[in-house]
Design a protein around this motif. Structure first.
Motif, PDB file in Angstrom:
ATOM      1  N   LEU A 260       0.841  -1.204   0.000  1.00  0.00           N
ATOM      2  CA  LEU A 260       0.000   0.000   0.000  1.00  0.00           C
ATOM      3  C   LEU A 260       0.877   1.255   0.000  1.00  0.00           C
ATOM      4  N   LEU A 261       1.934   1.250   0.804  1.00  0.00           N
ATOM      5  CA  LEU A 261       2.802   2.423   0.873  1.00  0.00           C
ATOM      6  C   LEU A 261       3.489   2.701  -0.466  1.00  0.00           C
ATOM      7  N   ARG A 262       3.903   1.641  -1.162  1.00  0.00           N
ATOM      8  CA  ARG A 262       4.530   1.845  -2.473  1.00  0.00           C
ATOM      9  C   ARG A 262       3.525   2.413  -3.463  1.00  0.00           C
ATOM     10  N   GLN A 263       2.306   1.902  -3.464  1.00  0.00           N
ATOM     11  CA  GLN A 263       1.283   2.426  -4.360  1.00  0.00           C
ATOM     12  C   GLN A 263       0.941   3.871  -4.009  1.00  0.00           C
ATOM     13  N   LEU A 264       0.861   4.145  -2.717  1.00  0.00           N
ATOM     14  CA  LEU A 264       0.528   5.502  -2.298  1.00  0.00           C
ATOM     15  C   LEU A 264       1.635   6.483  -2.707  1.00  0.00           C
ATOM     16  N   ALA A 265       2.893   6.058  -2.588  1.00  0.00           N
ATOM     17  CA  ALA A 265       4.002   6.922  -3.001  1.00  0.00           C
ATOM     18  C   ALA A 265       3.902   7.253  -4.487  1.00  0.00           C
ATOM     19  N   HIS A 266       3.573   6.249  -5.291  1.00  0.00           N
ATOM     20  CA  HIS A 266       3.408   6.467  -6.736  1.00  0.00           C
ATOM     21  C   HIS A 266       2.250   7.417  -6.999  1.00  0.00           C
ATOM     22  N   ARG A 267       1.148   7.227  -6.297  1.00  0.00           N
ATOM     23  CA  ARG A 267      -0.019   8.085  -6.478  1.00  0.00           C
ATOM     24  C   ARG A 267       0.288   9.514  -6.003  1.00  0.00           C
ATOM     25  N   LEU A 268       1.072   9.620  -4.939  1.00  0.00           N
ATOM     26  CA  LEU A 268       1.427  10.933  -4.408  1.00  0.00           C
ATOM     27  C   LEU A 268       2.296  11.704  -5.396  1.00  0.00           C
ATOM     28  N   LEU A 269       3.214  11.025  -6.055  1.00  0.00           N
ATOM     29  CA  LEU A 269       4.031  11.684  -7.078  1.00  0.00           C
ATOM     30  C   LEU A 269       3.173  12.194  -8.225  1.00  0.00           C
ATOM     31  N   GLY A 270       2.131  11.418  -8.565  1.00  0.00           N
ATOM     32  CA  GLY A 270       1.237  11.844  -9.639  1.00  0.00           C
ATOM     33  C   GLY A 270       0.335  12.998  -9.248  1.00  0.00           C
ATOM     34  N   ALA A 271       0.128  13.204  -7.947  1.00  0.00           N
ATOM     35  CA  ALA A 271      -0.774  14.260  -7.475  1.00  0.00           C
ATOM     36  C   ALA A 271      -0.032  15.552  -7.170  1.00  0.00           C
ATOM     37  N   THR A 272       1.288  15.573  -7.364  1.00  0.00           N
ATOM     38  CA  THR A 272       2.087  16.764  -7.073  1.00  0.00           C
ATOM     39  C   THR A 272       2.749  17.281  -8.337  1.00  0.00           C
ATOM     40  N   ALA A 273       3.245  18.496  -8.265  1.00  0.00           N
ATOM     41  CA  ALA A 273       3.908  19.115  -9.415  1.00  0.00           C
ATOM     42  C   ALA A 273       5.314  18.554  -9.585  1.00  0.00           C
ATOM     43  N   PRO A 274       5.874  18.638 -10.800  1.00  0.00           N
ATOM     44  CA  PRO A 274       7.228  18.088 -11.037  1.00  0.00           C
ATOM     45  C   PRO A 274       8.302  18.687 -10.149  1.00  0.00           C
ATOM     46  N   ASP A 275       8.144  19.973  -9.769  1.00  0.00           N
ATOM     47  CA  ASP A 275       9.174  20.596  -8.941  1.00  0.00           C
ATOM     48  C   ASP A 275       8.885  20.479  -7.446  1.00  0.00           C
ATOM     49  N   ASP A 276       7.830  19.758  -7.073  1.00  0.00           N
ATOM     50  CA  ASP A 276       7.569  19.487  -5.661  1.00  0.00           C
ATOM     51  C   ASP A 276       8.483  18.373  -5.177  1.00  0.00           C
ATOM     52  N   LEU A 277       8.800  18.398  -3.906  1.00  0.00           N
ATOM     53  CA  LEU A 277       9.575  17.316  -3.299  1.00  0.00           C
ATOM     54  C   LEU A 277       8.632  16.453  -2.478  1.00  0.00           C
ATOM     55  N   VAL A 278       8.709  15.144  -2.673  1.00  0.00           N
ATOM     56  CA  VAL A 278       7.894  14.192  -1.914  1.00  0.00           C
ATOM     57  C   VAL A 278       8.832  13.311  -1.109  1.00  0.00           C
ATOM     58  N   ALA A 279       8.543  13.155   0.187  1.00  0.00           N
ATOM     59  CA  ALA A 279       9.407  12.385   1.068  1.00  0.00           C
ATOM     60  C   ALA A 279       8.573  11.477   1.959  1.00  0.00           C
ATOM     61  N   ARG A 280       9.168  10.362   2.325  1.00  0.00           N
ATOM     62  CA  ARG A 280       8.583   9.498   3.362  1.00  0.00           C
ATOM     63  C   ARG A 280       9.547   9.532   4.541  1.00  0.00           C
ATOM     64  N   ILE A 281       9.061   9.959   5.678  1.00  0.00           N
ATOM     65  CA  ILE A 281       9.957  10.158   6.823  1.00  0.00           C
ATOM     66  C   ILE A 281       9.814   9.046   7.860  1.00  0.00           C
ATOM     67  N   GLY A 282       9.056   7.996   7.514  1.00  0.00           N
ATOM     68  CA  GLY A 282       8.938   6.861   8.416  1.00  0.00           C
ATOM     69  C   GLY A 282       7.499   6.404   8.564  1.00  0.00           C
ATOM     70  N   GLY A 283       7.309   5.091   8.702  1.00  0.00           N
ATOM     71  CA  GLY A 283       5.968   4.545   8.913  1.00  0.00           C
ATOM     72  C   GLY A 283       5.023   4.966   7.819  1.00  0.00           C
ATOM     73  N   ASP A 284       3.896   5.563   8.217  1.00  0.00           N
ATOM     74  CA  ASP A 284       2.889   6.015   7.254  1.00  0.00           C
ATOM     75  C   ASP A 284       2.866   7.539   7.171  1.00  0.00           C
ATOM     76  N   GLU A 285       4.017   8.175   7.391  1.00  0.00           N
ATOM     77  CA  GLU A 285       4.114   9.634   7.375  1.00  0.00           C
ATOM     78  C   GLU A 285       4.884  10.097   6.142  1.00  0.00           C
ATOM     79  N   PHE A 286       4.280  11.045   5.425  1.00  0.00           N
ATOM     80  CA  PHE A 286       4.868  11.587   4.204  1.00  0.00           C
ATOM     81  C   PHE A 286       4.889  13.104   4.303  1.00  0.00           C
ATOM     82  N   VAL A 287       5.761  13.708   3.508  1.00  0.00           N
ATOM     83  CA  VAL A 287       5.854  15.166   3.465  1.00  0.00           C
ATOM     84  C   VAL A 287       5.933  15.602   2.010  1.00  0.00           C
ATOM     85  N   VAL A 288       5.219  16.655   1.677  1.00  0.00           N
ATOM     86  CA  VAL A 288       5.312  17.295   0.367  1.00  0.00           C
ATOM     87  C   VAL A 288       5.827  18.715   0.580  1.00  0.00           C
TER      88      VAL A 288
END
Length: 381
Positions: A260-288
């Motif tokens: 689920l986390l891998r799919q969510l990361a892929h979906r999160l990249l698709g929901a953000t702009a190319p110059d946005d930074l997407v990070a996973r900082i542990g567990g189920d926590e992400f930062v844009v």
């Protein structure tokens, strides 16, 4: 032409190639040593044999030095500022300089003057060694420059009128081949070292499960953006936490949770702009991290991202699952001027969002203004 000269066959990471090109811009003192040598040699020989071929050679060397030095200084400044040096012109002039050294050796040998021939050929040989060990990050460029600087010596040997100098036709190819092979080997060693460093850096700054930045990589990028605020506008940090993810892990197992986390990361990249930074900082926590948005616009973006991540289910193999997303938002400089301040403010906003019933997006409260009591300060004084 210049791209072919600086690139080599093989699988070289795109991230490494710019660093290899930067390696061509050696230090100014080394550059000055080579330029002053060729100018001095061409000028002395021009004084000794003041005919137009030699005077032309001296003029070419002086003109190239006057153009190449400011270009090198500009390149160092551009690289330091994160800009782009004029690489095409720099390489073209380097090739022209090698050809001018070869031209000088040719006319010196053809003149039959022993002193001029000795000076010109020693200078060309010395420059060939410097070319190889200064430019080995681009071995094709080395091969071309050595051929242009030493190749004419073979012709000059035949034109000198001294039969014994025909041996140059055997010496030069062997010497040029040896130096070029050395440059290619050094280049290979450099590439392997840089690829190893790149791989280690990737491991240090990226999450192994999703390939996104980890906390260290996130902090590095946020600090970089904050330093460039005048150029890119304010930096907004959106702190995402999944609602219901623990239930997925408990019900379907950690392997399903990782999927689920891998799919969510892929979906999160698709929901953000190319110059946005997407990070996973542990567990189920992400930062844009995004630039150029104020608080209201960042909240709108957080809501869109939350909807994109929670409206569709995730494939877990035999089963599917859905999760919600809560978002806390912080924007510089209102909520801080460094990573830790922004992260703490976004974390507090995320806590409030989850307390409201989850699947909410809230911006952090602005910190109260700092009041300065002059009377108390005077009393302390």
């Amino acid at each position: 032409m210049t791209r072919w000269l600086v690139e080599t066959n093989g699988d070289i990471r795109a991230e490494i190639q710019p660093s290899l090109v930067k390696g061509l811009y050696g230090g100014v003192p080394i550059f000055l040593g080579g330029v002053l040598n060729t100018i001095a040699v061409s000028t002395l020989i021009g004084v000794r044999i003041p005919t137009w071929p030699f005077l032309l050679w001296a003029a070419i060397e002086i003109a190239l030095g006057l153009v190449r030095l400011p270009l090198l200084i500009h390149a160092h400044r551009a690289i330091a500022a994160g800009g782009r040096p004029r690489t095409d012109l720099y390489i073209a002039l380097a090739v022209l300089w090698a050809a001018s050294v070869g031209y000088g050796a040719l006319i010196s040998l053809a003149s039959g003057d022993f002193v001029a021939s000795t000076l010109a050929c020693l200078s060309a040989a010395a420059m060939a060694g410097g070319i190889a060990f200064r430019n080995f990050s681009a071995p094709r460029l080395v091969a071309v420059m050595i051929a242009l600087s030493l190749g004419p010596c073979m012709i000059g040997g035949f034109l000198s009128g001294e039969p014994i100098l025909a041996v140059i036709a055997l010496q030069i190819p062997a010497y040029g081949y040896a130096v070029t092979v050395a440059a290619f080997r050094l280049h290979g060693l450099l590439v392997r070292t840089m690829e190893s460093e790149h791989a280690n850096r990737q491991l240090a700054l990226h999450d192994p499960l999703t390939g996104l930045r980890n906390r260290a990589g996130l902090e590095e990028e946020v600090e970089r953006r904050l330093a460039l605020r005048d150029a890119h506008g304010p930096t907004a940090l959106l702190y995402l936490d999944l609602d219901g993810f623990k239930g997925v892990n408990d019900t379907y197992g950690h392997a399903a949770g990782d999927a689920l986390l891998r799919q969510l990361a892929h979906r999160l990249l698709g929901a953000t702009a190319p110059d946005d930074l997407v990070a996973r900082i542990g567990g189920d926590e992400f930062v844009v991290v995004t630039s150029g948005l104020d608080g209201a616009a960042a909240v709108e973006k957080g809501e869109r991202i939350g909807a994109a991540l929670s409206t569709r289910s995730y494939d877990l193999g035999r089963d599917t699952a859905r999760v919600g997303v809560s978002v806390g938002v912080a924007v510089d400089p209102v909520h801080g001027r460094d990573f830790e301040s922004l992260f703490s403010s976004a974390d507090a906003a995320l806590y409030r969002a989850k307390a409201l019933g989850r699947s909410a997006c809230l911006v952090a409260a602005a910190p109260p203004p700092v009041r300065h009591d002059w009377r108390a300060a005077r009393a302390c004084g």
